[in-house]
Enzyme design. Structure first.
Site, PDB file in Angstrom:
ATOM      1  N   CYS A  81       0.819  -1.215   0.000  1.00 18.09           N
ATOM      2  CA  CYS A  81       0.000   0.000   0.000  1.00 18.09           C
ATOM      3  C   CYS A  81       0.859   1.274   0.000  1.00 18.09           C
ATOM      4  O   CYS A  81       0.603   2.171  -0.802  1.00 18.09           O
ATOM      5  CB  CYS A  81      -0.975   0.015   1.173  1.00 18.09           C
ATOM      6  SG  CYS A  81      -1.210  -1.539   1.994  1.00 18.09           S
ATOM      7  N   LYS A 102     -12.614  -4.940   6.673  1.00 12.00           N
ATOM      8  CA  LYS A 102     -12.404  -5.728   5.445  1.00 12.00           C
ATOM      9  C   LYS A 102     -13.578  -6.651   5.181  1.00 12.00           C
ATOM     10  O   LYS A 102     -14.257  -7.088   6.119  1.00 12.00           O
ATOM     11  CB  LYS A 102     -11.195  -6.665   5.597  1.00 12.00           C
ATOM     12  CG  LYS A 102      -9.953  -6.071   6.167  1.00 12.00           C
ATOM     13  CD  LYS A 102      -8.790  -7.034   6.009  1.00 12.00           C
ATOM     14  CE  LYS A 102      -8.719  -8.069   7.109  1.00 12.00           C
ATOM     15  NZ  LYS A 102      -7.725  -9.099   6.887  1.00 12.00           N
ATOM     16  N   GLN A 162       1.359 -11.095  -3.736  1.00 16.36           N
ATOM     17  CA  GLN A 162      -0.055 -10.704  -3.745  1.00 16.36           C
ATOM     18  C   GLN A 162      -0.501 -10.329  -5.149  1.00 16.36           C
ATOM     19  O   GLN A 162       0.242  -9.729  -5.905  1.00 16.36           O
ATOM     20  CB  GLN A 162      -0.266  -9.476  -2.856  1.00 16.36           C
ATOM     21  CG  GLN A 162      -0.313  -9.769  -1.386  1.00 16.36           C
ATOM     22  CD  GLN A 162      -0.898  -8.594  -0.594  1.00 16.36           C
ATOM     23  OE1 GLN A 162      -1.770  -7.869  -1.056  1.00 16.36           O
ATOM     24  NE2 GLN A 162      -0.399  -8.409   0.603  1.00 16.36           N
ATOM     25  N   HIS A 203      -8.347  -1.396  -0.681  1.00 18.70           N
ATOM     26  CA  HIS A 203      -7.268  -2.375  -0.907  1.00 18.70           C
ATOM     27  C   HIS A 203      -7.980  -3.658  -1.320  1.00 18.70           C
ATOM     28  O   HIS A 203      -8.957  -4.034  -0.668  1.00 18.70           O
ATOM     29  CB  HIS A 203      -6.501  -2.715   0.368  1.00 18.70           C
ATOM     30  CG  HIS A 203      -5.953  -1.555   1.128  1.00 18.70           C
ATOM     31  ND1 HIS A 203      -4.624  -1.463   1.448  1.00 18.70           N
ATOM     32  CD2 HIS A 203      -6.541  -0.468   1.671  1.00 18.70           C
ATOM     33  CE1 HIS A 203      -4.415  -0.365   2.163  1.00 18.70           C
ATOM     34  NE2 HIS A 203      -5.571   0.252   2.311  1.00 18.70           N
ATOM     35  N   HIS A 232      -4.738  -1.194  -5.334  1.00 15.80           N
ATOM     36  CA  HIS A 232      -5.290  -0.142  -4.488  1.00 15.80           C
ATOM     37  C   HIS A 232      -6.104   0.784  -5.370  1.00 15.80           C
ATOM     38  O   HIS A 232      -5.612   1.255  -6.397  1.00 15.80           O
ATOM     39  CB  HIS A 232      -4.157   0.586  -3.752  1.00 15.80           C
ATOM     40  CG  HIS A 232      -3.475  -0.323  -2.786  1.00 15.80           C
ATOM     41  ND1 HIS A 232      -2.364  -1.067  -3.120  1.00 15.80           N
ATOM     42  CD2 HIS A 232      -3.800  -0.651  -1.503  1.00 15.80           C
ATOM     43  CE1 HIS A 232      -2.028  -1.812  -2.072  1.00 15.80           C
ATOM     44  NE2 HIS A 232      -2.876  -1.582  -1.082  1.00 15.80           N
TER      45      HIS A 232
END
Ligand code: TSB
Ligand code: ZN
Length: 584
Positions: free
Chosen positions: A277, A412, A324, A458, A328
């Site tokens: 991030c 989240k 990952q 995110h 973003h």
């Protein structure tokens, strides 16, 4: 699979069975001393000090036999409550029990013992009434386990087992256990040469082998194409950042225990990044933005490093070095709902493509009391959590709530899946963040000409390529769809002497067409080679003999089928290319 720890009746039964195990061990190894024997998700275990003895293959059967004998004897199980002084006296020759007793507070803890026949153990209980009830059990495995989990301490022998109230339940459970072993991605990963690891590289640092690399590349291409279509722009950023970067973001204060320690280079201090991030915030900050530019979607296949406890790392599912499928999304407050929904549809779309059905949505919220883990700004949190909840409700997304599972910067939506072995893990995630854009002073110029702060979403669809691949291997039992299979076609000449030339010609044609093909020219019987093709779970096995050679045909078998189909070579080519293209 049933969670035994969560079932009260089975918990008592399994805990009692741990005592039965200890009693049998004591009969067979009179010098044995016992540490702890708790109930776990899949039954129970007991940590035992056998002096110089170690448990070997075949020993579990002997112990089981002794347990059966004790159970048949049918002794009652008695509970006794004793004082701390008495407990210390009674167990004075047992350093492990003394350790436990010494840590008990006499005023707040009732110290109790349970006795069955010639065996007494210190235990809180409760237990079943008689050992007769412990009839349907199985010792499942054994391993070494350090006393108190500390590698500086002595290695004890840990024996695992499971117990049920009837034979049917036990058998069903054991079958499921067997199935889980077959599905375990660590086994599949080894059998199919997908990944490995080496102590010299380090714990939780998998090496993706050529077969694994093909799967990963295909996954990357697949998700990259999807993201391109819906307006994502990918970037490359370094997998380190200065500690100041992570101090600015707040990771240093709230996420440090998950990070590798800092390293100094010249005047700079770096950390291996645990998340991407902060880098993406700075990509956004590189230009001035107007409200018209938003949403801006910055994606990356980004390598991260996290400190995971050594006991927690597991195959590709939980690693210390991961990649990952990250992005973003920078949005105006009005765009949050729409953008969030687009992410959820992308998740559902991807799961549909992979045929994944066993998952749950979890709304992960902060623990209000935990000021260390979570950035301390109640207003911000309330706003973010309310917003996320209302977006999900509006979307009609079914979820359950979990306190204390949020990221330090915001709530989240996590997608939870159950691996073959062990507790549930998060695969995809979509997170709402009002904090990081503030900490990096991000802005855009709004319609009225004023500077505003964007909101960040995110999101990671696969989560990491590591964890997704682990889950995919388990869901498919390693039988991957054609487009993902490391080897798509394996060619076997019926007779090397007569047919290898034709087989090689077909091999070259397929290779030229971009189909991942192997040819088996080993000096082995046809049946052996056919079996090997199955073991490797190759989707198409071509068997080429006289008929095929003379008529320019190919004959094939699909994985798992005994039927042989013959086709014109060109026809086969267009069929397989079509299947790969359409991800059948
Ligand atoms: C989505 N900053 C966000 C990102 O923008 C983030 O890092 N979120 S995360 O912490 O939830 O991690 C994203 C995903 O990585 C998780 O959903 C999970 O699927 C995967 N993941 C997390 N830890 C590990 C690990 N140790 N091994 C393998 N995969 C992991
Ligand atoms: Zn992030």
């Amino acid at each position: 699979m049933k969670n035994i720890k969560e079932d009260e009746k089975l918990s008592i039964l399994n805990h009692s069975c741990a005592h039965l195990l200890a009693q049998a061990v004591k009969h067979l190894y009179p010098h044995a001393l016992f540490w702890v024997g708790p109930v776990i998700e899949d039954g129970f275990y007991y940590d035992v000090d056998l002096g110089d003895d170690v448990i070997k293959e075949g020993d579990l059967e002997k112990i089981e036999k002794e347990m059966k004998k004790i159970s048949k004897d049918g002794k009652r199980i008695y509970r006794e409550e004793i004082s701390k002084t008495e407990a210390l006296e009674r167990f004075k020759n047992d350093p492990y029990k003394i350790d436990l007793i010494e840590r008990m507070d006499e005023d707040s803890t009732v110290i109790s013992c349970y006795t069955q026949g010639d065996f007494t153990d210190l235990c809180r209980g409760p237990h079943v009434d008689t050992v007769k009830e412990l009839k349907y059990f199985k010792l499942t495995k054994f391993s070494g386990a350090y006393y108190k989990g500390d590698s500086k301490n002595k290695m004890l022998q840990r024996i695992y087992g499971v117990c049920f109230t009837n034979e049917e339940d036990l058998n069903e459970y054991l079958n499921e256990l067997e199935e889980a072993k077959i599905r375990d991605h660590r086994k599949i990963g080894k059998d199919l040469n997908i990944f490995t690891s080496h102590d010299l590289v380090g714990k939780g640092m998998p090496l993706w082998l050529p077969n694994g690399a093909i799967i990963r590349k295909e996954l990357e291409n697949y998700i990259y194409k999807k993201e391109q279509k819906i307006g994502y722009n990918h970037v490359y950023t370094p997998c380190v950042g200065t500690t100041n970067l992570y101090k600015t973001s707040g990771h240093w204060d709230h996420y440090k225990e998950n990070m590798f320690p800092a390293m100094k280079v010249d005047e700079e201090e770096f950390v291996l990044r645990p998340m991407n991030c902060p880098h993406h915030m700075l990509v956004y900050a590189n230009e001035l933005h107007s409200y018209r530019d938003l949403p801006i979607r910055i994606g990356e296949f980004a390598t991260d490093f996290r400190y995971e406890a050594s006991g927690a790392v597991k195959g590709l599912e939980r690693v210390r070095c991961m990649c990952q499928n990250d992005a973003h999304l920078f949005v105006t407050p009005e765009q949050i709902g729409d953008e969030f929904k687009k992410v959820v549809s992308l998740i559902l779309d991807v799961y549909k493509d992979f045929g994944l059905k066993n998952y749950k949505f979890r709304l992960s919220l902060r623990d209000k009391e935990d000021k260390e883990k979570y950035f301390d700004d109640d207003d911000m949190w309330n706003m973010a959590e309310d917003k996320l909840r209302s977006v999900l409700d509006e979307y009609g997304c079914k979820y359950y709530e979990a306190i204390g599972e949020a990221a330090f910067y915001g709530p989240k939506l996590d997608v939870e899946v159950k691996p073959a072995v062990g507790p549930e893990v998060t695969l995809s995630t979509c997170q709402l963040d009002f904090l990081l854009p503030r900490r990096f002073n991000l802005s855009y110029i709004d319609k009225d000409g004023t500077k505003k702060t964007p909101v960040v979403i995110h999101r990671a669809i696969f989560g990491t390529f590591d964890r997704f691949t682990a889950f995919l291997l388990e869901e498919t039992k390693g039988i991957l769809p054609l487009w993902l299979s490391p080897t798509q076609v394996n060619i076997i000449p019926v007779n090397n002497e007569y047919h290898s030339e034709y087989a090689t010609k077909i091999f070259e044609i397929l290779k030229e067409e971009g189909i991942r093909t192997s040819i088996d020219l080993k000096d082995e019987k046809l049946s052996y080679k056919m079996r090997e093709s199955q073991t490797k779970k190759i989707p198409y096995t071509l068997i080429l003999g006289d008929k095929e050679k003379e008529n320019n045909l190919i004959s094939y078998r699909i994985f798992g089928s005994k039927e042989t189909i013959t086709l014109d070579t060109k026809e086969f080519l267009s069929k397989i290319k079509n299947e790969i293209e359409n991800k059948k």
